[in-house]
Design a protein around this motif. Structure first.
Motif, PDB file in Angstrom:
ATOM      1  N   TYR A  16       0.827  -1.274   0.184  1.00  0.00           N
ATOM      2  CA  TYR A  16      -0.017   0.506   0.026  1.00  0.00           C
ATOM      3  C   TYR A  16       1.173   1.460   0.083  1.00  0.00           C
ATOM      4  CZ  TYR A  16      -3.924  -3.266   0.548  1.00  0.00           C
ATOM      5  OH  TYR A  16      -5.024  -4.311   1.136  1.00  0.00           O
ATOM      6  N   GLU A  57      -8.855  -1.488   3.655  1.00  0.00           N
ATOM      7  CA  GLU A  57      -9.407  -1.275   2.496  1.00  0.00           C
ATOM      8  C   GLU A  57     -11.123  -1.443   3.116  1.00  0.00           C
ATOM      9  OE1 GLU A  57      -9.355  -3.671  -0.635  1.00  0.00           O
ATOM     10  OE2 GLU A  57      -6.876  -3.306  -0.116  1.00  0.00           O
ATOM     11  N   SER A  58     -11.482  -1.286   3.772  1.00  0.00           N
ATOM     12  CA  SER A  58     -12.587  -0.685   4.581  1.00  0.00           C
ATOM     13  C   SER A  58     -12.177   1.176   4.790  1.00  0.00           C
ATOM     14  CB  SER A  58     -13.587  -1.940   5.118  1.00  0.00           C
ATOM     15  OG  SER A  58     -12.434  -1.427   6.852  1.00  0.00           O
ATOM     16  N   ALA A  59     -11.466   1.641   4.999  1.00  0.00           N
ATOM     17  CA  ALA A  59     -11.255   2.796   5.225  1.00  0.00           C
ATOM     18  C   ALA A  59     -11.730   3.385   6.605  1.00  0.00           C
ATOM     19  CB  ALA A  59     -12.147   3.859   4.446  1.00  0.00           C
ATOM     20  N   LEU A  70      -5.097   6.121   2.966  1.00  0.00           N
ATOM     21  CA  LEU A  70      -6.886   5.995   2.622  1.00  0.00           C
ATOM     22  C   LEU A  70      -6.629   6.067   1.658  1.00  0.00           C
ATOM     23  CD1 LEU A  70      -8.471   5.527   6.072  1.00  0.00           C
ATOM     24  CD2 LEU A  70      -7.468   3.839   5.008  1.00  0.00           C
ATOM     25  N   THR A  96      -7.827   3.694  -1.630  1.00  0.00           N
ATOM     26  CA  THR A  96      -9.436   3.524  -2.179  1.00  0.00           C
ATOM     27  C   THR A  96      -9.967   4.271  -2.934  1.00  0.00           C
ATOM     28  OG1 THR A  96     -10.109   5.487  -0.581  1.00  0.00           O
ATOM     29  CG2 THR A  96     -10.336   2.764   0.764  1.00  0.00           C
ATOM     30  N   SER A 150     -14.625   8.153  -1.450  1.00  0.00           N
ATOM     31  CA  SER A 150     -14.880   7.688   0.124  1.00  0.00           C
ATOM     32  C   SER A 150     -14.311   8.247   1.132  1.00  0.00           C
ATOM     33  CB  SER A 150     -15.402   6.176   0.064  1.00  0.00           C
ATOM     34  OG  SER A 150     -14.346   5.917   0.337  1.00  0.00           O
TER      35      SER A 150
END
Length: 72
Positions: A6, A31-33, A52, A56, A60
């Motif tokens: 990342y 991955e889900s922020a 993030l 992402t 978002s």
């Protein structure tokens, strides 16, 4: 996937996240922020937001970068 794949996560950040969250949970948080999980693990809000935003695609996470959100 490795944490260091990342953007913005190097050896020190990877070690911190692994110690605090474990690799699987850290990846899930990215991955889900999940900003809260990353900041609780020891990252600054700004650093977590930048990671993030890249992970992402920024759609978002833009909401989290506002002054009002930081104040809350």
């Amino acid at each position: 996937m490795r944490l260091e794949e990342y953007w913005g996560i190097g050896p020190k950040t990877s070690e911190l996240l692994t110690e605090e969250l474990g690799v699987e949970r850290a990846i899930e948080a990215i991955e889900s922020a999940d900003t809260r999980a990353l900041t609780t693990a020891g990252l600054s809000r700004g650093r977590a937001t930048r990671i993030l935003r890249r992970a992402t695609g920024a759609e978002s996470i833009d909401l989290l970068a506002t002054r009002d959100t930081r104040d809350v």
